[in-house]
Scaffold this active site. Sequence first.
Site, PDB file in Angstrom:
ATOM      1  N   ILE A 115      -6.838  12.870  -1.148  1.00  0.00           N
ATOM      2  CA  ILE A 115      -8.272  12.594  -1.063  1.00  0.00           C
ATOM      3  C   ILE A 115      -8.575  11.121  -1.345  1.00  0.00           C
ATOM      4  O   ILE A 115      -9.558  10.574  -0.829  1.00  0.00           O
ATOM      5  CB  ILE A 115      -9.073  13.519  -2.030  1.00  0.00           C
ATOM      6  CG1 ILE A 115     -10.579  13.402  -1.791  1.00  0.00           C
ATOM      7  CG2 ILE A 115      -8.720  13.267  -3.490  1.00  0.00           C
ATOM      8  CD1 ILE A 115     -11.045  13.916  -0.471  1.00  0.00           C
ATOM      9  N   ASP A 116      -7.718  10.457  -2.140  1.00  0.00           N
ATOM     10  CA  ASP A 116      -7.984   9.035  -2.413  1.00  0.00           C
ATOM     11  C   ASP A 116      -7.791   8.181  -1.161  1.00  0.00           C
ATOM     12  O   ASP A 116      -8.199   7.028  -1.137  1.00  0.00           O
ATOM     13  CB  ASP A 116      -7.134   8.522  -3.585  1.00  0.00           C
ATOM     14  CG  ASP A 116      -5.648   8.592  -3.310  1.00  0.00           C
ATOM     15  OD1 ASP A 116      -5.227   9.377  -2.436  1.00  0.00           O
ATOM     16  OD2 ASP A 116      -4.900   7.857  -3.966  1.00  0.00           O
ATOM     17  N   GLU A 164      -0.213  -2.001  -7.904  1.00  0.00           N
ATOM     18  CA  GLU A 164       0.051  -1.206  -6.698  1.00  0.00           C
ATOM     19  C   GLU A 164       0.838  -1.937  -5.629  1.00  0.00           C
ATOM     20  O   GLU A 164       1.304  -1.302  -4.680  1.00  0.00           O
ATOM     21  CB  GLU A 164      -1.273  -0.667  -6.107  1.00  0.00           C
ATOM     22  CG  GLU A 164      -2.177  -1.683  -5.447  1.00  0.00           C
ATOM     23  CD  GLU A 164      -3.113  -2.376  -6.428  1.00  0.00           C
ATOM     24  OE1 GLU A 164      -2.975  -2.196  -7.653  1.00  0.00           O
ATOM     25  OE2 GLU A 164      -3.999  -3.121  -5.972  1.00  0.00           O
ATOM     26  N   TYR A 168      -3.957  -2.248 -12.149  1.00  0.00           N
ATOM     27  CA  TYR A 168      -4.255  -1.826 -10.773  1.00  0.00           C
ATOM     28  C   TYR A 168      -5.474  -2.607 -10.310  1.00  0.00           C
ATOM     29  O   TYR A 168      -6.447  -2.757 -11.065  1.00  0.00           O
ATOM     30  CB  TYR A 168      -4.607  -0.336 -10.727  1.00  0.00           C
ATOM     31  CG  TYR A 168      -3.441   0.605 -10.911  1.00  0.00           C
ATOM     32  CD1 TYR A 168      -2.384   0.621  -9.999  1.00  0.00           C
ATOM     33  CD2 TYR A 168      -3.402   1.505 -11.969  1.00  0.00           C
ATOM     34  CE1 TYR A 168      -1.314   1.500 -10.159  1.00  0.00           C
ATOM     35  CE2 TYR A 168      -2.337   2.394 -12.131  1.00  0.00           C
ATOM     36  CZ  TYR A 168      -1.301   2.381 -11.220  1.00  0.00           C
ATOM     37  OH  TYR A 168      -0.252   3.247 -11.371  1.00  0.00           O
ATOM     38  N   LYS A 221      -7.228   0.313 -14.917  1.00  0.00           N
ATOM     39  CA  LYS A 221      -8.073   0.222 -13.728  1.00  0.00           C
ATOM     40  C   LYS A 221      -8.485  -1.216 -13.461  1.00  0.00           C
ATOM     41  O   LYS A 221      -8.421  -2.077 -14.346  1.00  0.00           O
ATOM     42  CB  LYS A 221      -9.332   1.081 -13.895  1.00  0.00           C
ATOM     43  CG  LYS A 221      -9.072   2.560 -13.986  1.00  0.00           C
ATOM     44  CD  LYS A 221      -8.253   3.096 -12.842  1.00  0.00           C
ATOM     45  CE  LYS A 221      -9.092   3.568 -11.694  1.00  0.00           C
ATOM     46  NZ  LYS A 221      -8.252   4.290 -10.688  1.00  0.00           N
ATOM     47  N   HIS A 249      -6.384  -2.748  -6.307  1.00  0.00           N
ATOM     48  CA  HIS A 249      -6.870  -2.161  -5.032  1.00  0.00           C
ATOM     49  C   HIS A 249      -7.975  -3.037  -4.441  1.00  0.00           C
ATOM     50  O   HIS A 249      -9.114  -2.605  -4.262  1.00  0.00           O
ATOM     51  CB  HIS A 249      -7.372  -0.729  -5.253  1.00  0.00           C
ATOM     52  CG  HIS A 249      -6.288   0.201  -5.717  1.00  0.00           C
ATOM     53  ND1 HIS A 249      -5.291   0.661  -4.883  1.00  0.00           N
ATOM     54  CD2 HIS A 249      -6.015   0.736  -6.934  1.00  0.00           C
ATOM     55  CE1 HIS A 249      -4.465   1.439  -5.556  1.00  0.00           C
ATOM     56  NE2 HIS A 249      -4.870   1.494  -6.811  1.00  0.00           N
ATOM     57  N   VAL A 262       0.096  13.922   2.144  1.00  0.00           N
ATOM     58  CA  VAL A 262       0.608  12.983   3.147  1.00  0.00           C
ATOM     59  C   VAL A 262       0.152  11.561   2.829  1.00  0.00           C
ATOM     60  O   VAL A 262      -0.854  11.354   2.149  1.00  0.00           O
ATOM     61  CB  VAL A 262       0.135  13.334   4.573  1.00  0.00           C
ATOM     62  CG1 VAL A 262       0.656  14.690   5.004  1.00  0.00           C
ATOM     63  CG2 VAL A 262      -1.365  13.269   4.691  1.00  0.00           C
ATOM     64  N   ARG A 307      -7.088   6.683 -19.756  1.00  0.00           N
ATOM     65  CA  ARG A 307      -5.788   6.053 -19.994  1.00  0.00           C
ATOM     66  C   ARG A 307      -5.987   4.715 -20.717  1.00  0.00           C
ATOM     67  O   ARG A 307      -7.109   4.237 -20.862  1.00  0.00           O
ATOM     68  CB  ARG A 307      -5.060   5.827 -18.659  1.00  0.00           C
ATOM     69  CG  ARG A 307      -4.592   7.102 -18.013  1.00  0.00           C
ATOM     70  CD  ARG A 307      -4.030   6.861 -16.631  1.00  0.00           C
ATOM     71  NE  ARG A 307      -5.069   6.503 -15.686  1.00  0.00           N
ATOM     72  CZ  ARG A 307      -4.870   6.172 -14.404  1.00  0.00           C
ATOM     73  NH1 ARG A 307      -3.646   6.158 -13.924  1.00  0.00           N
ATOM     74  NH2 ARG A 307      -5.866   5.860 -13.620  1.00  0.00           N
ATOM     75  N   MET A 325      -6.647  12.453 -10.147  1.00  0.00           N
ATOM     76  CA  MET A 325      -6.027  13.585 -10.843  1.00  0.00           C
ATOM     77  C   MET A 325      -5.307  13.193 -12.138  1.00  0.00           C
ATOM     78  O   MET A 325      -5.410  13.897 -13.144  1.00  0.00           O
ATOM     79  CB  MET A 325      -5.069  14.324  -9.909  1.00  0.00           C
ATOM     80  CG  MET A 325      -5.791  15.084  -8.799  1.00  0.00           C
ATOM     81  SD  MET A 325      -4.667  15.821  -7.614  1.00  0.00           S
ATOM     82  CE  MET A 325      -3.896  17.110  -8.594  1.00  0.00           C
TER      83      MET A 325
HETATM   84  N1  LIG Z   1      -5.685  12.320  -5.998  1.00  0.00           N
HETATM   85  C1  LIG Z   1      -4.935  11.614  -6.846  1.00  0.00           C
HETATM   86  O1  LIG Z   1      -5.227  11.528  -8.029  1.00  0.00           O
HETATM   87  C2  LIG Z   1      -3.696  10.939  -6.360  1.00  0.00           C
HETATM   88  C3  LIG Z   1      -2.737  10.450  -7.267  1.00  0.00           C
HETATM   89  C4  LIG Z   1      -1.567   9.879  -6.770  1.00  0.00           C
HETATM   90  C5  LIG Z   1      -1.370   9.775  -5.376  1.00  0.00           C
HETATM   91  N2  LIG Z   1      -2.341  10.238  -4.538  1.00  0.00           N
HETATM   92  C6  LIG Z   1      -2.198  10.192  -3.059  1.00  0.00           C
HETATM   93  O2  LIG Z   1      -1.281  11.180  -2.619  1.00  0.00           O
HETATM   94  C7  LIG Z   1      -0.830  10.810  -1.315  1.00  0.00           C
HETATM   95  C8  LIG Z   1       0.675  10.933  -1.235  1.00  0.00           C
HETATM   96  O3  LIG Z   1       1.267   9.909  -2.039  1.00  0.00           O
HETATM   97  P1  LIG Z   1       2.855   9.756  -2.183  1.00  0.00           P
HETATM   98  O4  LIG Z   1       3.090   8.806  -3.286  1.00  0.00           O
HETATM   99  O5  LIG Z   1       3.518  11.085  -2.220  1.00  0.00           O
HETATM  100  O6  LIG Z   1       3.227   9.057  -0.781  1.00  0.00           O
HETATM  101  P2  LIG Z   1       4.683   9.012  -0.127  1.00  0.00           P
HETATM  102  O7  LIG Z   1       4.661   7.852   0.823  1.00  0.00           O
HETATM  103  O8  LIG Z   1       5.751   9.089  -1.145  1.00  0.00           O
HETATM  104  O9  LIG Z   1       4.763  10.374   0.727  1.00  0.00           O
HETATM  105  C9  LIG Z   1       3.965  10.645   1.833  1.00  0.00           C
HETATM  106  C10 LIG Z   1       4.737  11.550   2.773  1.00  0.00           C
HETATM  107  O10 LIG Z   1       3.842  11.994   3.814  1.00  0.00           O
HETATM  108  C11 LIG Z   1       4.631  12.155   4.976  1.00  0.00           C
HETATM  109  N3  LIG Z   1       3.758  12.290   6.126  1.00  0.00           N
HETATM  110  C12 LIG Z   1       3.038  11.354   6.787  1.00  0.00           C
HETATM  111  N4  LIG Z   1       2.356  11.914   7.800  1.00  0.00           N
HETATM  112  C13 LIG Z   1       2.650  13.246   7.780  1.00  0.00           C
HETATM  113  C14 LIG Z   1       2.247  14.373   8.570  1.00  0.00           C
HETATM  114  N5  LIG Z   1       1.423  14.231   9.595  1.00  0.00           N
HETATM  115  N6  LIG Z   1       2.748  15.596   8.245  1.00  0.00           N
HETATM  116  C15 LIG Z   1       3.583  15.745   7.200  1.00  0.00           C
HETATM  117  N7  LIG Z   1       4.010  14.713   6.436  1.00  0.00           N
HETATM  118  C16 LIG Z   1       3.538  13.495   6.723  1.00  0.00           C
HETATM  119  C17 LIG Z   1       5.525  10.923   4.959  1.00  0.00           C
HETATM  120  O11 LIG Z   1       6.661  11.091   5.812  1.00  0.00           O
HETATM  121  C18 LIG Z   1       5.919  10.852   3.488  1.00  0.00           C
HETATM  122  O12 LIG Z   1       7.132  11.537   3.211  1.00  0.00           O
HETATM  123  C19 LIG Z   1      -1.364   9.396  -1.090  1.00  0.00           C
HETATM  124  O13 LIG Z   1      -2.538   9.454  -0.326  1.00  0.00           O
HETATM  125  C20 LIG Z   1      -1.666   8.911  -2.479  1.00  0.00           C
HETATM  126  O14 LIG Z   1      -2.642   7.886  -2.486  1.00  0.00           O
HETATM  127  C21 LIG Z   1      -3.484  10.793  -4.992  1.00  0.00           C
END
Ligand SMILES: NC(=O)c1ccc[n+]([C@@H]2O[C@H](COP(=O)([O-])OP(=O)(O)OC[C@H]3O[C@@H](n4cnc5c(N)ncnc54)[C@H](O)[C@@H]3O)[C@@H](O)[C@H]2O)c1
Length: 373
Positions: free
Chosen positions: A269-270, A118, A94, A75, A96, A239, A15, A301
Amino acid sequence: MKIGCPTEIKPQEFRVGMTPDAAREAVNHGHDVVIQKGAGAGAGFTDEDYTSAGAVIIDTPEEIFATADMIVKVKEPQAGERKMLREGQLLFTYLHLAPDPEQTKDLLESGCTAIAYETVTDDRGGLPLLAPMSEVAGRLAPQVGAWTLQKANGGRGVLMGGVPGVAPAKVVVIGGGVVGTHAAKIAAGMGADVTVLDRSLPRLKYLDDVFGGTFKNQYSTAGATAELVREADMVIGAVLIPGAAAPKLISRAQLSEMKPGAALVDVAIDQGGCFETSRATTHADPIYEVDGVMHYCVANMPGAVARTSTQALGNATLPFMLNLADKGWRQACEDDPHLLNGLNVHAGRLTYYAVGKALGLDVLSPNLALKAA
Ligand SMILES: NC(=O)c1ccc[n+]([C@@H]2O[C@H](COP(=O)([O-])OP(=O)(O)OC[C@H]3O[C@@H](n4cnc5c(N)ncnc54)[C@H](O)[C@@H]3O)[C@@H](O)[C@H]2O)c1
């Protein structure tokens, strides 16, 4: 203001902090924009795209860091970049910082003022500069999951939408926030049979009101999760418990009850992942198998779709970046408490409480930082 945008140097990062459109907007506001040669290449933007937007191309990051008033990146600055930051310079990217004491130390020593994407907030309690990447990761999850399900990749050999006479794939999305909602929308759009689990009743009500006809939703308990996961072709982990490691919602023992070749896509996973058997992977080697179940656990991702991600991030950062450039960081933060929430470091002091707590460092109130020299 002179705004500088260097090439990202973190491995696998394609990016870029400013799109040519963002550069054009800044130039139209009367600012000078300098972009490092080739900075946009990974996202499909040429140097000519930037020069025709009014930006100037500079060969080296050293020249950019030495002359720009504000550095705009994606980053967190890497060690070599941190050495080039200087007192009074504004960094918008960002960061962190909480898990990164080394970066924090270097930023404090540099004397720069750093605003972290963030931690910028919005009126609805959201994180507007984090949300676009969750949208991207969410929409990407069924796409990579569908690929993982293909036989040649070790998957079950199930097509998301089925065909007439053959049932579609069953997809379970755990967590119905930004990632989960976008994942469910795309999976349903591919024709899959989708159920979203969440623990928040207001969120489930919202999902039901808006997407009731598109995908199902269910309250997230261990029992409901176990039952749905047994039948699933694909499970997407989405979640988030803010500030905490992701809870482990599928144990290793449960894998043996799943369909052989089912796909687990752990977007969380992050934050450590929400399946016991998850471990972070890279785009170069994204999937692995445990007990017959395929895992996709890429921690960044959005990097897979660098152009879309750059544009989405650019749309979200643009108004803040223009305000910072037009007014200077003090006035911009004084006028906008949500932008002030992004202030993490100023003139050798930490200004963000959660980072201070995580690293055991003193924090200067951001409001006092506004008044400090
Ligand atoms: N791997 C990647 O490249 C990447 C990219 C972006 C975001 N993420 C990650 O994805 C995850 C989700 O991010 P988001 O922006 O959707 O967060 P968000 O806060 O919008 O949504 C999280 C949801 O999880 C729910 N939740 C919490 N505990 C739960 C459980 N035990 N069972 C079911 N639901 C539950 C919450 O109520 C909430 O609605 C985060 O960990 C974020 O860091 C990863």
